[in-house]
Each structure stands twice: as C-alpha cells, then as structure tokens.
Motif scaffolding. Structure first.
Motif, PDB file in Angstrom:
ATOM      1  N   ASN A   2      28.682  45.531  48.187  1.00  0.00           N
ATOM      2  CA  ASN A   2      29.042  46.391  49.360  1.00  0.00           C
ATOM      3  C   ASN A   2      28.935  47.738  48.872  1.00  0.00           C
ATOM      4  O   ASN A   2      29.481  48.369  48.107  1.00  0.00           O
ATOM      5  N   LYS A   5      31.943  50.585  48.734  1.00  0.00           N
ATOM      6  CA  LYS A   5      32.727  50.595  47.601  1.00  0.00           C
ATOM      7  C   LYS A   5      31.916  51.220  46.360  1.00  0.00           C
ATOM      8  O   LYS A   5      30.973  51.103  46.261  1.00  0.00           O
ATOM      9  N   ASN A  26      38.339  41.762  36.116  1.00  0.00           N
ATOM     10  CA  ASN A  26      38.840  41.170  37.287  1.00  0.00           C
ATOM     11  C   ASN A  26      39.849  42.459  37.884  1.00  0.00           C
ATOM     12  O   ASN A  26      40.054  42.323  38.891  1.00  0.00           O
ATOM     13  N   ALA A  27      40.403  43.095  36.974  1.00  0.00           N
ATOM     14  CA  ALA A  27      41.204  44.393  37.497  1.00  0.00           C
ATOM     15  C   ALA A  27      40.296  45.219  38.575  1.00  0.00           C
ATOM     16  O   ALA A  27      40.828  45.635  39.559  1.00  0.00           O
ATOM     17  N   SER A  29      37.399  44.780  39.809  1.00  0.00           N
ATOM     18  CA  SER A  29      36.567  44.133  40.876  1.00  0.00           C
ATOM     19  C   SER A  29      37.122  44.184  42.135  1.00  0.00           C
ATOM     20  O   SER A  29      36.733  44.012  43.315  1.00  0.00           O
ATOM     21  N   GLU A  30      38.534  44.223  42.062  1.00  0.00           N
ATOM     22  CA  GLU A  30      39.248  44.593  43.503  1.00  0.00           C
ATOM     23  C   GLU A  30      39.119  46.006  43.909  1.00  0.00           C
ATOM     24  O   GLU A  30      39.470  46.239  45.213  1.00  0.00           O
ATOM     25  N   ILE A  31      38.611  46.880  43.297  1.00  0.00           N
ATOM     26  CA  ILE A  31      38.337  48.267  43.761  1.00  0.00           C
ATOM     27  C   ILE A  31      36.855  48.659  44.048  1.00  0.00           C
ATOM     28  O   ILE A  31      36.377  49.292  44.931  1.00  0.00           O
ATOM     29  N   ASN A  33      32.379  47.581  43.008  1.00  0.00           N
ATOM     30  CA  ASN A  33      31.385  46.659  42.701  1.00  0.00           C
ATOM     31  C   ASN A  33      31.153  46.770  41.125  1.00  0.00           C
ATOM     32  O   ASN A  33      30.810  47.831  40.595  1.00  0.00           O
ATOM     33  N   SER A 144      48.240  41.011  31.211  1.00  0.00           N
ATOM     34  CA  SER A 144      48.752  41.150  32.413  1.00  0.00           C
ATOM     35  C   SER A 144      49.854  42.451  32.783  1.00  0.00           C
ATOM     36  O   SER A 144      49.580  42.834  33.931  1.00  0.00           O
ATOM     37  N   LYS A 148      48.552  46.733  36.458  1.00  0.00           N
ATOM     38  CA  LYS A 148      48.648  47.653  37.698  1.00  0.00           C
ATOM     39  C   LYS A 148      48.489  49.152  37.058  1.00  0.00           C
ATOM     40  O   LYS A 148      48.226  49.830  37.813  1.00  0.00           O
ATOM     41  N   LYS A 151      44.622  49.680  37.224  1.00  0.00           N
ATOM     42  CA  LYS A 151      44.315  49.976  38.652  1.00  0.00           C
ATOM     43  C   LYS A 151      44.587  51.192  39.150  1.00  0.00           C
ATOM     44  O   LYS A 151      43.737  51.936  39.812  1.00  0.00           O
TER      45      LYS A 151
END
Length: 257
Positions: A2, A5, A26-27, A29-31, A33, A144, A148, A151
């Motif tokens: 994308n 992004k 993983n954290a 990758s939500e924001i 590429n 875990s 937050k 991010k």
C-alpha cells in the motif's frame, strides 16, 4: 504494498527469530508497510560495528506470512546499510525502528547496544529512527504491555518528525502497569567490570565478563529514575559526539608548536 501507508524498516540485534522483533513487527505493521532486515544470529553488545574484510550475505526468508523479511550475516548496522542500499535502493523508508530488545539500553548502555546502533545508523541515513528495549532478558519476555506505547511513539514521529541528526531511545520497565511516558536525559552511570578467570582443559586461562551497574546520578529527570518508577523512558539521542561545551576550554590552551 500500500503506497499510501508509510514504509517502516524493522531491525534488531537479537536475531531475526527473536520474540522482540516479532512483537515490534506486528505492532508497526498496523501503521505502515513493513520490511524486516535482521541478523541471522544474536548480535548483542556489538555497538556500531560493521563488517569489513569478509562478504555479507542477505537472504530473503519466509518466516511470517505476508511479511517481507531478510536475514543478514552481519551486524545490526550492516542490516541498515544493506537495507538502504540494496533493498530500498536509495529510496529510503519513512521510519526505522529497532528492537524490541531483550534487556535495557538505558544510560551508558546506549554506547554498547547493537539495537541502538542500528537506530543510530538509520538516523545517520536521514531516516527518523527509534530504538525500543524492555527490561527482560529472557526469551519468554512478554512485550504485550509495550505495544500501545510503541504505536503511539511511532505515530508521533511519523506525524511530527524529529530534529535533524536526532533519534529516540525508548526503554520499558518490566511491569504491566506502565504509568506513562517520561521524556528524560541519559543517567550518568558506568559498568564496574570484572572478569571471572577460569582455566580451560589445555591449562590456559579464559575470561567471562561480569560487572555491576554503578549509578552516579540521583536526578529525577533521568531514564533510570523513570524506569524505576514504572514509566517508559524516552531519551533523544544525537550521533554528533562533539563536546561543544569543551571547545571554549580548549581554546584557552597555549600550544607550543
């Protein structure tokens, strides 16, 4: 991929299979590429070492589905250099994140850290960069409670940028009750090293490095204080190591040559 992004380079010093890099990948990758480039084996304590005099290997690997990943035979700094030159081909990523390291990189530890040196190399290349570390050396470390904060810091850097030649050193305490984020300075401390001497089967001595962390700083604005009080510490770091305050002092010397 994308194109709308941001592109995020993920590196570390614990090796490509370390749980910490998976958590970071993983954290972010939500924001954006994600492209992962990491050493093929642990490289802790390598500092800003680079590989000279022998070839480097860079192999594309398929460890996690849908993630572009490369395994590098060199140091964390090598990983960033190869990523910029061979993977991105000069089209630099929007962000470089390093970690999440298994173990703290606060205070004087920043000088020895492969995690932070990878982030420093990103900043040298003009890429906004962040190094992340957790106060837990075990492979079973639980990241875990850090996610937050990772991010939020990534989003802030992407939104606001960073001052020229500056990156962030972020450390997390080993608690699920992180109170928040503290902007800090690096605490004044050092390692009082000792070397445990042993004898090998050939009657030759060998040594294991040990030591004690000596804090010489009682300030409440340091990364050590923040971590001890269950805050995530954020220290802005520069790679210009000039002691600017010492220049006027040296100008007062009378050279006899």
């Amino acid at each position: 991929m994308n194109k709308a992004k941001p592109t995020i380079l993920v590196v570390n010093d614990d090796g490509i299979t370390a749980p910490g890099i998976k958590a970071l990948m993983n954290a972010v990758s939500e924001i954006g590429n994600v492209v992962v480039v990491a050493p093929d084996s642990p490289q802790s304590g390598m500092g800003h070492a680079i590989t000279i005099g022998k070839p480097l290997r860079l192999d594309k690997v398929d460890i996690y589905e849908g993630v572009e990943m490369y395994r590098c035979s060199g140091t964390p700094v090598d990983c960033v250099k190869l990523a910029v030159n061979k993977i991105f081909k000069g089209q630099k990523p929007d962000l470089c994140v390093s970690g999440i390291n298994h173990g703290l990189n606060n205070s004087i530890n920043v000088l020895y850290s492969g995690t932070m040196s990878a982030a420093v190399e990103g900043a040298i290349e003009g890429i906004p960069s962040i190094g992340f570390s957790l106060d837990d050396f075990t492979l079973q470390a639980d990241f875990s409670h850090c996610i937050k904060f990772v991010k939020e810091l990534v989003l802030q850097v992407l939104k606001n940028g960073l001052p020229v030649a500056t990156l962030l050193n972020v450390n997390f305490p080993n608690t699920h009750n992180i109170k928040g984020i503290k902007i800090c300075r690096q605490a004044s401390a050092k390692w009082a090293e000792e070397f445990d001497e042993r004898i090998d089967p050939h009657k030759r001595p060998y040594y294991w490095l040990t030591g004690v962390f000596q804090l010489n700083d009682g300030g409440e604005d340091t990364d050590v204080w923040a971590l001890e009080h269950h805050y995530a510490s954020v220290v802005p770091v520069q790679f210009d190591m000039t002691a600017h305050h010492a220049i006027p002092y040296l100008h007062n010397w009378k050279f006899n040559v």
